[in-house]
Design an enzyme around this catalytic site. Structure first.
Site, mmCIF file in Angstrom:
data_model
loop_
_atom_site.group_PDB
_atom_site.id
_atom_site.type_symbol
_atom_site.label_atom_id
_atom_site.label_comp_id
_atom_site.label_asym_id
_atom_site.label_seq_id
_atom_site.Cartn_x
_atom_site.Cartn_y
_atom_site.Cartn_z
ATOM 1 N N SER A 85 -1.446 -3.021 -3.541
ATOM 2 C CA SER A 85 -2.028 -1.649 -3.449
ATOM 3 C C SER A 85 -1.998 -1.156 -1.969
ATOM 4 O O SER A 85 -1.684 -1.697 -1.199
ATOM 5 C CB SER A 85 -3.466 -1.445 -4.008
ATOM 6 O OG SER A 85 -3.654 -0.056 -4.080
ATOM 7 N N THR A 127 -9.242 1.075 -7.689
ATOM 8 C CA THR A 127 -10.124 -0.028 -7.576
ATOM 9 C C THR A 127 -11.493 0.232 -8.054
ATOM 10 O O THR A 127 -12.081 -0.547 -8.717
ATOM 11 C CB THR A 127 -9.956 -0.464 -6.033
ATOM 12 O OG1 THR A 127 -8.491 -0.611 -5.707
ATOM 13 C CG2 THR A 127 -10.752 -1.798 -5.870
ATOM 14 N N CYS A 141 12.022 -12.045 -9.366
ATOM 15 C CA CYS A 141 10.826 -10.939 -9.951
ATOM 16 C C CYS A 141 9.704 -10.933 -9.064
ATOM 17 O O CYS A 141 8.957 -12.102 -8.915
ATOM 18 C CB CYS A 141 10.789 -11.494 -11.413
ATOM 19 S SG CYS A 141 9.475 -10.333 -12.158
#
Length: 544
Positions: free
Chosen positions: A54, A335, A513
């Site tokens: 994040s 969050t 990925c």
């Protein structure tokens, strides 16, 4: 070989901020009330925090409630936000805009969310929570009545062709009275629950963004810990939602990233390439010159807001955090809301477990969340993100009206549309020519994936599955010029020459990925289904 099973009062799927907050709250309540409640958390990453990415600027409201003495417990929140900057970029220039009230960060902290999550994991274990990283929940288990009975982890040691290898180990069944799904954005099991219990029948579709982030070590003379900058405008066109974040951490580190709304229309657009050329803007490049990139990652985020939140409860379980969509987009934070949703769910679950006959479904969670500050906060900003469906300038003007005039009390609620339906045919859109990376400020995907420390055991079935193997070439390539080769930030999807057919075929490089889930969201025919690989695989994000 039979699967073994373990029984708990509560099983939590996902050791992110939400899942760990639920587990911590449950154990706190158990200790306060002298009641033994067993709680288990499983996490698909190799360690707690390995898959967490994040920006991130944290509002501590939920943390203050959950662990009031977090400062004395050495929580990794040390860089206080000091200076907010909101900037509009043109192709060659920039000018500062007033910072919207929702984006004021006084009292907040710039953090590595991965490190905060690792710390939360330590707090959970100290309270008696059993935390098992490296175990991916691959299957929802149901009892005879159809209620959720727990989850099963994936089998290990399955070869590419589906055969059992010498290293085969069957998955483990984790059974519980209640299962909390905290899988994060676009959870693979949560998708199944949506269908099984029709949880989305009374809400709008979810809409998403893809966030791409790099961590830089910059020239100490340019480091200003606590400084925050967000930009809108270039390189996005006025019809595409997106913008950047730049956060100054301590230790001469800089978090820089770009978010693109996945409701973009032009199939030629590449969020990764947009981020790379953004860094060359005259207002951005000087900050990075003389520095070096040390980490990279990407993830999707739920942007639909309150009108896209599904039914949160079903027999045997609940949804919390970003898997349910509790992100506050205008605030650029999720969050605190994710943690609070999980804490409320824990309160409701504990109340049921304290009864002689716990109810099959914890319906009180829904009532409690609607009475909490989370619901009030999200309701107030519900129209801001969807107002940008009309374009950047309309969105900015409407957002100002919503913020300063309506103050969240407008008698209407804008609708949300599914992202994959927004993509236009390739023939209807201009092609985009991206500059080649210079290897100094901008980079290619493969070198980026390398520093994400992503790893997947190669001898296993691909976790990127196709419902119909003919669709990528017959539909995606033919009509949309193969958008999966551009919207994936990790180079997973390639169209290569097929010697047998003389045409082209889709090659899936599943080892690359980074688990962002963008392909599962943006594929125009919804033909790609992302499922978990074996436990412990994927990125290993340091300090992200």
């Amino acid at each position: 070989m039979e699967r073994e099973s373990m029984e708990f009062d509560v099983v939590v799927v996902g050791a992110g901020p939400a899942g760990l907050s639920a587990a911590i709250r449950l154990r706190q309540l158990a200790l306060e009330n002298d009641k033994e409640i067993s709680v288990c958390v499983i996490e698909k990453g190799s360690e707690v925090g390995a898959h967490i990415l994040s920006g991130a600027v944290i509002e501590t409201r939920a943390l203050d409630e959950l662990i009031p003495d977090w400062k004395s417990k050495d929580a990794p929140l040390t860089v206080e936000a000091k200076d907010d900057n909101f900037v509009f970029l043109t192709e060659k220039g920039s000018f500062k805009l007033p910072t919207p009230p929702q984006m004021h960060n006084a009292g907040n902290y710039i953090v590595s969310l991965g490190n905060v999550t690792r710390w939360l994991g330590q707090q959970a274990e100290a309270l008696g929570v059993e935390v098992y990283p490296g175990f991916a929940a691959a299957e929802v288990l149901y009892d005879d009545t159809g209620a959720v009975r727990g989850v099963a982890t994936g089998d290990m040691g399955i070869g590419k062709n589906g055969e059992r290898t010498a290293a085969y180990t069957p998955g483990m069944e984790l059974l519980a009275r209640y299962t909390i799904f905290a899988e994060g954005c676009r959870g693979s099991l949560t998708k199944q629950l949506f269908t099984k219990f029709d949880l989305r029948k009374d809400c709008d579709p979810q809409t998403y963004g893809i966030g791409i982030k790099e961590l830089w070590e910059i020239d100490p003379a340019k480091s200003k810990p606590g400084t925050i900058m967000h930009t809108v405008g270039w390189p996005m066109d006025p019809h595409t939602y997106g913008g950047s974040f730049i956060y100054h951490l301590d230790g001469n580190q800089l978090a820089i990233g770009f978010v693109v709304g996945l409701d973009y229309q032009n199939p030629h657009l590449s969020p990764f390439e947009e981020f790379q050329r953004f860094k060359h803007h005259p207002a951005i490049r000087p900050l990075l010159e003389g520095g070096r990139r040390i980490a990279y990652g990407a993830r999707a985020l739920s942007e639909g807001g309150i009108q896209s939140i599904p039914k949160l409860t079903f027999p045997g379980g609940v949804l919390v955090g970003d898997t349910a969509g509790f992100l506050n987009v205008p605030k650029i934070k999720g969050t605190h809301t994710a943690m609070k949703s999980a804490m409320v769910a824990a309160d409701a679950i504990f109340a049921e477990l304290a009864k002689d006959a716990p109810a099959p479904e914890v319906t009180a969670y829904t009532d409690l969340i609607k009475q909490s500050w989370v619901w009030e906060e999200l309701h107030k900003v519900r129209n801001i993100r969807p107002s940008f469906h009309k374009g950047l300038y309309v969105g900015i003007v409407y957002s100002a009206l919503e913020t300063y005039v309506f103050r969240g009390k407008a008698p209407w609620t804008f609708k949300i549309h599914a992202d994959h339906t927004a993509l236009k045919k390739a023939s209807e859109c201009p092609k985009i020519v991206y500059p080649k990376p210079d290897g100094v400020i901008s980079f290619d995907r493969l070198s980026s994936v390398f520093i994400s420390s992503t790893n997947h055991e190669e001898d296993q079935p691909s976790h990127l599955t196709l419902k119909d193997a003919s669709v990528p070439v017959a539909v995606n390539l033919a009509e949309y010029d193969g958008p999966e080769q551009r919207y994936c930030p990790a180079g997973v999807y390639e169209f290569v020459e097929d010697g047998q057919s003389g045409g082209r075929r889709l090659q899936i490089n599943a080892q690359n990925c980074v688990h962002c889930k963008t392909c599962d969201i943006k594929d125009p025919t919804q033909n790609i289904n992302w499922v978990v690989p074996q436990g412990g695989d994927g990125p290993n994000y340091p300090n992200m």
